[in-house]
Design an enzyme around this catalytic site. Structure first.
Site, mmCIF file in Angstrom:
data_model
loop_
_atom_site.group_PDB
_atom_site.id
_atom_site.type_symbol
_atom_site.label_atom_id
_atom_site.label_comp_id
_atom_site.label_asym_id
_atom_site.label_seq_id
_atom_site.Cartn_x
_atom_site.Cartn_y
_atom_site.Cartn_z
ATOM 1 N N ASP A 65 39.976 34.474 36.323
ATOM 2 C CA ASP A 65 40.132 35.919 36.108
ATOM 3 C C ASP A 65 40.676 36.629 37.348
ATOM 4 O OD1 ASP A 65 39.321 36.878 33.501
ATOM 5 O OD2 ASP A 65 37.294 36.167 33.965
ATOM 6 N N GLN A 107 32.362 35.624 30.856
ATOM 7 C CA GLN A 107 32.707 36.839 30.119
ATOM 8 C C GLN A 107 31.806 38.003 30.547
ATOM 9 O OE1 GLN A 107 35.330 37.160 28.134
ATOM 10 N NE2 GLN A 107 34.874 39.282 27.608
ATOM 11 N N LYS A 117 40.278 34.164 23.109
ATOM 12 C CA LYS A 117 40.726 33.397 24.272
ATOM 13 C C LYS A 117 40.743 31.903 23.953
ATOM 14 C CE LYS A 117 39.103 36.885 27.540
ATOM 15 N NZ LYS A 117 38.102 37.310 28.532
HETATM 16 N N1 GUN Z 1 35.372 41.461 29.777
HETATM 17 C C1 GUN Z 1 36.374 42.300 29.385
HETATM 18 N N2 GUN Z 1 37.548 41.851 29.843
HETATM 19 C C2 GUN Z 1 37.301 40.719 30.528
HETATM 20 C C3 GUN Z 1 38.132 39.789 31.217
HETATM 21 O O1 GUN Z 1 39.363 39.930 31.322
HETATM 22 N N3 GUN Z 1 37.492 38.730 31.767
HETATM 23 C C4 GUN Z 1 36.144 38.548 31.691
HETATM 24 N N4 GUN Z 1 35.618 37.485 32.276
HETATM 25 N N5 GUN Z 1 35.356 39.394 31.058
HETATM 26 C C5 GUN Z 1 35.929 40.469 30.473
#
Ligand code: GUN
Length: 289
Positions: free
Chosen positions: A119, A96, A52
Protein backbone atom coordinates in the site's frame (compact mmCIF):
# COMPACT_ATOMS: atom_id res chain seq x y z
CA UNK A 1 -14.87 17.33 -21.97
CA UNK A 2 -12.60 14.33 -21.92
CA UNK A 3 -13.97 11.54 -19.74
CA UNK A 4 -11.03 10.07 -17.84
CA UNK A 5 -12.29 6.50 -17.94
CA UNK A 6 -10.61 4.70 -15.07
CA UNK A 7 -12.54 1.50 -15.62
CA UNK A 8 -11.43 1.09 -19.24
CA UNK A 9 -7.87 2.24 -18.48
CA UNK A 10 -7.53 -0.17 -15.56
CA UNK A 11 -8.81 -3.03 -17.74
CA UNK A 12 -6.34 -2.17 -20.50
CA UNK A 13 -3.42 -1.85 -18.08
CA UNK A 14 -4.37 -5.07 -16.32
CA UNK A 15 -4.11 -6.94 -19.64
CA UNK A 16 -0.59 -5.49 -20.09
CA UNK A 17 0.28 -6.39 -16.49
CA UNK A 18 -0.94 -9.95 -16.99
CA UNK A 19 1.57 -10.33 -19.84
CA UNK A 20 4.35 -9.13 -17.52
CA UNK A 21 3.22 -11.51 -14.76
CA UNK A 22 3.20 -14.43 -17.20
CA UNK A 23 6.69 -13.54 -18.44
CA UNK A 24 7.95 -13.26 -14.88
CA UNK A 25 6.53 -16.71 -14.19
CA UNK A 26 8.29 -18.14 -17.26
CA UNK A 27 11.54 -16.55 -16.15
CA UNK A 28 11.44 -17.42 -12.43
CA UNK A 29 8.95 -20.25 -12.04
CA UNK A 30 7.07 -18.27 -9.41
CA UNK A 31 4.14 -15.91 -9.45
CA UNK A 32 3.77 -12.69 -7.47
CA UNK A 33 1.72 -13.31 -4.33
CA UNK A 34 -0.27 -10.80 -2.29
CA UNK A 35 -1.39 -11.46 1.27
CA UNK A 36 -4.63 -9.67 2.12
CA UNK A 37 -5.33 -9.38 5.85
CA UNK A 38 -8.85 -8.52 6.99
CA UNK A 39 -9.70 -8.17 10.69
CA UNK A 40 -13.40 -8.39 11.52
CA UNK A 41 -16.49 -8.15 9.33
CA UNK A 42 -16.84 -4.45 8.42
CA UNK A 43 -19.03 -4.77 5.29
CA UNK A 44 -17.33 -2.11 3.07
CA UNK A 45 -13.94 -3.69 3.82
CA UNK A 46 -15.29 -7.10 2.84
CA UNK A 47 -16.34 -5.67 -0.53
CA UNK A 48 -12.99 -3.91 -1.10
CA UNK A 49 -11.07 -7.04 -0.21
CA UNK A 50 -13.22 -9.18 -2.49
CA UNK A 51 -12.58 -6.77 -5.39
CA UNK A 52 -8.84 -6.77 -4.76
CA UNK A 53 -8.67 -10.58 -4.68
CA UNK A 54 -10.71 -10.82 -7.89
CA UNK A 55 -8.38 -8.34 -9.63
CA UNK A 56 -5.36 -10.41 -8.55
CA UNK A 57 -6.88 -13.49 -10.16
CA UNK A 58 -7.47 -11.59 -13.41
CA UNK A 59 -3.77 -10.82 -13.84
CA UNK A 60 -2.35 -14.09 -12.53
CA UNK A 61 -1.21 -12.78 -9.14
CA UNK A 62 -1.79 -15.31 -6.35
CA UNK A 63 -3.66 -13.97 -3.36
CA UNK A 64 -3.70 -15.30 0.16
CA UNK A 65 -6.72 -14.15 2.16
CA UNK A 66 -6.09 -14.05 5.90
CA UNK A 67 -9.30 -13.48 7.81
CA UNK A 68 -8.77 -12.60 11.45
CA UNK A 69 -11.36 -12.09 14.19
CA UNK A 70 -12.36 -8.54 15.17
CA UNK A 71 -11.27 -9.21 18.75
CA UNK A 72 -7.73 -10.28 17.82
CA UNK A 73 -5.13 -8.67 20.09
CA UNK A 74 -2.58 -6.22 18.76
CA UNK A 75 0.27 -8.61 19.52
CA UNK A 76 -1.42 -11.53 17.75
CA UNK A 77 -2.09 -9.36 14.71
CA UNK A 78 1.58 -8.40 14.64
CA UNK A 79 2.58 -12.07 14.96
CA UNK A 80 0.41 -12.87 11.93
CA UNK A 81 2.05 -10.06 9.96
CA UNK A 82 5.51 -11.25 10.97
CA UNK A 83 4.71 -14.74 9.70
CA UNK A 84 3.85 -13.20 6.32
CA UNK A 85 7.07 -11.13 6.39
CA UNK A 86 9.05 -14.33 6.76
CA UNK A 87 7.35 -16.22 3.94
CA UNK A 88 9.62 -15.81 0.88
CA UNK A 89 6.76 -16.63 -1.48
CA UNK A 90 4.69 -13.65 -0.29
CA UNK A 91 5.76 -10.45 -2.02
CA UNK A 92 3.16 -7.95 -0.83
CA UNK A 93 1.18 -7.59 2.40
CA UNK A 94 -1.98 -5.51 2.69
CA UNK A 95 -3.76 -4.97 6.00
CA UNK A 96 -7.21 -3.66 5.14
CA UNK A 97 -8.14 -0.45 6.92
CA UNK A 98 -9.90 0.59 9.07
CA UNK A 99 -8.97 -1.89 11.77
CA UNK A 100 -11.56 -2.78 14.44
CA UNK A 101 -11.66 -0.56 17.53
CA UNK A 102 -8.79 -1.17 19.92
CA UNK A 103 -6.23 -2.01 17.23
CA UNK A 104 -3.58 0.54 16.32
CA UNK A 105 -3.23 0.83 12.55
CA UNK A 106 0.20 2.50 12.72
CA UNK A 107 1.61 -0.40 14.70
CA UNK A 108 0.13 -2.85 12.21
CA UNK A 109 1.50 -0.97 9.20
CA UNK A 110 4.93 -0.63 10.79
CA UNK A 111 4.99 -4.39 11.43
CA UNK A 112 4.90 -5.01 7.67
CA UNK A 113 8.35 -5.43 6.13
CA UNK A 114 9.25 -2.25 4.24
CA UNK A 115 9.92 -4.46 1.22
CA UNK A 116 6.38 -5.91 1.32
CA UNK A 117 4.41 -2.73 2.06
CA UNK A 118 2.22 -2.92 -1.03
CA UNK A 119 0.00 0.00 0.00
CA UNK A 120 2.98 2.32 0.46
CA UNK A 121 1.54 3.39 3.83
CA UNK A 122 4.61 2.83 6.03
CA UNK A 123 6.90 5.57 7.31
CA UNK A 124 9.65 4.08 5.17
CA UNK A 125 7.54 4.15 1.99
CA UNK A 126 6.35 7.71 2.67
CA UNK A 127 9.90 8.87 3.38
CA UNK A 128 11.22 7.14 0.27
CA UNK A 129 8.51 8.84 -1.77
CA UNK A 130 9.53 12.23 -0.45
CA UNK A 131 13.18 11.47 -1.22
CA UNK A 132 12.25 10.38 -4.78
CA UNK A 133 13.54 6.90 -4.07
CA UNK A 134 10.35 4.85 -3.87
CA UNK A 135 9.99 1.14 -4.17
CA UNK A 136 6.20 1.45 -4.36
CA UNK A 137 3.96 4.50 -4.14
CA UNK A 138 0.55 4.83 -2.44
CA UNK A 139 -2.06 3.20 -4.64
CA UNK A 140 -4.65 5.96 -5.10
CA UNK A 141 -2.21 8.72 -6.12
CA UNK A 142 -0.22 6.26 -8.23
CA UNK A 143 -3.42 5.19 -9.99
CA UNK A 144 -4.23 8.86 -10.67
CA UNK A 145 -0.76 9.47 -12.14
CA UNK A 146 -1.18 6.41 -14.36
CA UNK A 147 -4.59 7.65 -15.52
CA UNK A 148 -3.16 11.08 -16.42
CA UNK A 149 -0.31 9.38 -18.29
CA UNK A 150 -2.77 7.24 -20.22
CA UNK A 151 -4.57 10.37 -21.45
CA UNK A 152 -1.21 12.04 -22.21
CA UNK A 153 -1.90 14.80 -19.71
CA UNK A 154 1.46 16.28 -18.81
CA UNK A 155 1.25 18.06 -15.45
CA UNK A 156 4.63 19.80 -15.77
CA UNK A 157 4.20 23.50 -15.08
CA UNK A 158 0.51 23.20 -14.19
CA UNK A 159 -0.94 24.85 -11.12
CA UNK A 160 -2.40 21.92 -9.20
CA UNK A 161 -4.50 21.84 -6.04
CA UNK A 162 -4.98 18.79 -3.86
CA UNK A 163 -7.94 19.01 -1.49
CA UNK A 164 -7.41 16.70 1.50
CA UNK A 165 -4.21 15.98 3.42
CA UNK A 166 -4.46 12.32 4.40
CA UNK A 167 -1.28 10.24 4.41
CA UNK A 168 -3.08 7.78 2.10
CA UNK A 169 -4.12 10.21 -0.63
CA UNK A 170 -3.50 13.95 -0.22
CA UNK A 171 0.08 14.05 1.03
CA UNK A 172 1.52 11.46 -1.38
CA UNK A 173 -0.50 13.02 -4.22
CA UNK A 174 1.06 16.39 -3.46
CA UNK A 175 4.49 14.78 -3.56
CA UNK A 176 3.95 12.88 -6.81
CA UNK A 177 2.58 15.95 -8.60
CA UNK A 178 5.50 18.00 -7.30
CA UNK A 179 7.95 15.40 -8.61
CA UNK A 180 6.14 15.58 -11.95
CA UNK A 181 6.89 19.33 -11.99
CA UNK A 182 3.45 20.68 -11.13
CA UNK A 183 3.19 23.60 -8.70
CA UNK A 184 1.02 22.17 -5.95
CA UNK A 185 -1.16 23.79 -3.30
CA UNK A 186 -2.35 21.39 -0.60
CA UNK A 187 -5.76 22.43 0.74
CA UNK A 188 -7.65 21.03 3.73
CA UNK A 189 -10.48 21.70 6.13
CA UNK A 190 -8.76 24.78 7.62
CA UNK A 191 -7.83 26.31 4.26
CA UNK A 192 -9.09 29.87 3.81
CA UNK A 193 -10.24 30.97 0.36
CA UNK A 194 -10.47 27.46 -1.07
CA UNK A 195 -12.49 28.79 -3.98
CA UNK A 196 -9.81 31.39 -4.82
CA UNK A 197 -7.17 28.66 -4.93
CA UNK A 198 -9.34 26.34 -7.01
CA UNK A 199 -10.16 29.13 -9.48
CA UNK A 200 -6.42 29.40 -10.19
CA UNK A 201 -5.86 25.66 -10.55
CA UNK A 202 -5.38 23.85 -13.84
CA UNK A 203 -5.65 20.49 -12.12
CA UNK A 204 -7.63 19.69 -8.96
CA UNK A 205 -7.53 16.41 -7.06
CA UNK A 206 -10.51 16.32 -4.71
CA UNK A 207 -10.28 13.99 -1.70
CA UNK A 208 -12.54 15.79 0.77
CA UNK A 209 -14.94 12.94 1.46
CA UNK A 210 -17.92 15.30 1.31
CA UNK A 211 -20.66 14.07 -0.97
CA UNK A 212 -21.21 16.22 -4.13
CA UNK A 213 -19.58 19.20 -2.40
CA UNK A 214 -17.94 20.93 -5.41
CA UNK A 215 -19.46 21.85 -8.78
CA UNK A 216 -18.82 23.82 -11.96
CA UNK A 217 -18.50 27.22 -10.28
CA UNK A 218 -15.73 25.99 -8.00
CA UNK A 219 -13.39 25.18 -10.87
CA UNK A 220 -11.63 27.25 -13.51
CA UNK A 221 -13.01 26.72 -17.01
CA UNK A 222 -10.85 24.12 -18.72
CA UNK A 223 -9.59 22.55 -15.47
CA UNK A 224 -8.76 18.88 -15.07
CA UNK A 225 -10.83 17.47 -12.18
CA UNK A 226 -9.96 14.23 -10.40
CA UNK A 227 -12.55 13.02 -7.90
CA UNK A 228 -11.33 10.61 -5.23
CA UNK A 229 -14.56 10.66 -3.17
CA UNK A 230 -16.97 7.78 -3.21
CA UNK A 231 -20.31 7.87 -1.40
CA UNK A 232 -22.97 5.17 -1.43
CA UNK A 233 -26.54 6.28 -2.22
CA UNK A 234 -27.96 8.37 0.64
CA UNK A 235 -30.25 11.32 1.42
CA UNK A 236 -28.40 13.69 -0.96
CA UNK A 237 -27.70 11.25 -3.76
CA UNK A 238 -29.79 8.57 -5.42
CA UNK A 239 -26.73 6.95 -7.00
CA UNK A 240 -23.13 6.32 -5.96
CA UNK A 241 -21.50 9.78 -6.09
CA UNK A 242 -18.20 11.51 -5.62
CA UNK A 243 -17.15 14.75 -3.94
CA UNK A 244 -17.87 16.58 -7.21
CA UNK A 245 -21.16 17.17 -9.04
CA UNK A 246 -19.80 15.50 -12.14
CA UNK A 247 -22.80 16.32 -14.36
CA UNK A 248 -21.99 20.05 -14.05
CA UNK A 249 -18.54 19.63 -15.60
CA UNK A 250 -19.63 18.85 -19.17
CA UNK A 251 -18.82 21.91 -21.34
CA UNK A 252 -16.72 23.29 -18.48
CA UNK A 253 -13.83 21.04 -17.49
CA UNK A 254 -11.11 19.99 -19.90
CA UNK A 255 -11.19 16.49 -18.44
CA UNK A 256 -12.73 14.77 -15.41
CA UNK A 257 -13.10 11.41 -13.71
CA UNK A 258 -16.56 9.92 -13.13
CA UNK A 259 -17.63 8.18 -9.92
CA UNK A 260 -17.90 5.24 -10.11
CA UNK A 261 -15.50 4.18 -12.85
CA UNK A 262 -12.77 6.80 -12.35
CA UNK A 263 -10.19 6.70 -9.57
CA UNK A 264 -11.51 3.51 -7.88
CA UNK A 265 -10.51 0.99 -10.59
CA UNK A 266 -7.16 2.77 -11.02
CA UNK A 267 -6.44 2.34 -7.29
CA UNK A 268 -6.94 -1.40 -7.64
CA UNK A 269 -4.76 -1.46 -10.77
CA UNK A 270 -2.01 0.38 -8.85
CA UNK A 271 -2.19 -2.24 -6.08
CA UNK A 272 -1.54 -4.96 -8.68
CA UNK A 273 1.30 -2.96 -10.22
CA UNK A 274 2.83 -2.48 -6.78
CA UNK A 275 2.64 -6.23 -6.09
CA UNK A 276 4.55 -6.90 -9.31
CA UNK A 277 7.06 -4.14 -8.49
CA UNK A 278 7.73 -5.74 -5.07
CA UNK A 279 8.09 -9.16 -6.69
CA UNK A 280 10.69 -7.77 -9.09
CA UNK A 281 12.47 -5.90 -6.29
CA UNK A 282 12.68 -9.02 -4.12
CA UNK A 283 13.83 -11.15 -7.05
CA UNK A 284 16.31 -8.51 -8.25
CA UNK A 285 14.68 -8.18 -11.65
CA UNK A 286 15.28 -4.64 -12.84
CA UNK A 287 13.74 -4.38 -16.22
CA UNK A 288 10.31 -5.32 -17.50
CA UNK A 289 10.96 -8.81 -18.86
N1 GUN B 1 -9.06 0.98 3.23
C1 GUN B 1 -9.56 1.83 2.29
N2 GUN B 1 -8.70 1.95 1.28
C2 GUN B 1 -7.64 1.17 1.56
C3 GUN B 1 -6.43 0.86 0.87
O1 GUN B 1 -6.14 1.37 -0.23
N3 GUN B 1 -5.61 -0.02 1.48
C4 GUN B 1 -5.90 -0.58 2.69
N4 GUN B 1 -5.02 -1.42 3.21
N5 GUN B 1 -7.01 -0.32 3.35
C5 GUN B 1 -7.88 0.54 2.79
Amino acid sequence: MILLDGKATAQKKQIELKKTVDQLFLKTGIRPKLAVVLCGDYPPSQIYVRNKIKACQEVGIISDFIKLPSDITQSNLILEIEKLNQDPLIHGILVQMPLPKGLDSNLAIEAISEYKDVDGFSYSSLGRLMAKNSIVKSCTPLGIMRLLEEYKINVSGLNAAVVGRSTIVGLPMQMMLTHADATVTLCHSKTKNLSVILQQSDLVVVAMHQCRFLGQQDFKKGAIVIDVGIHPPGPQNAKISGDVRFEELENWAYAATPVPGGVGPMTIYALLENTVTLFKYQNKIDELV
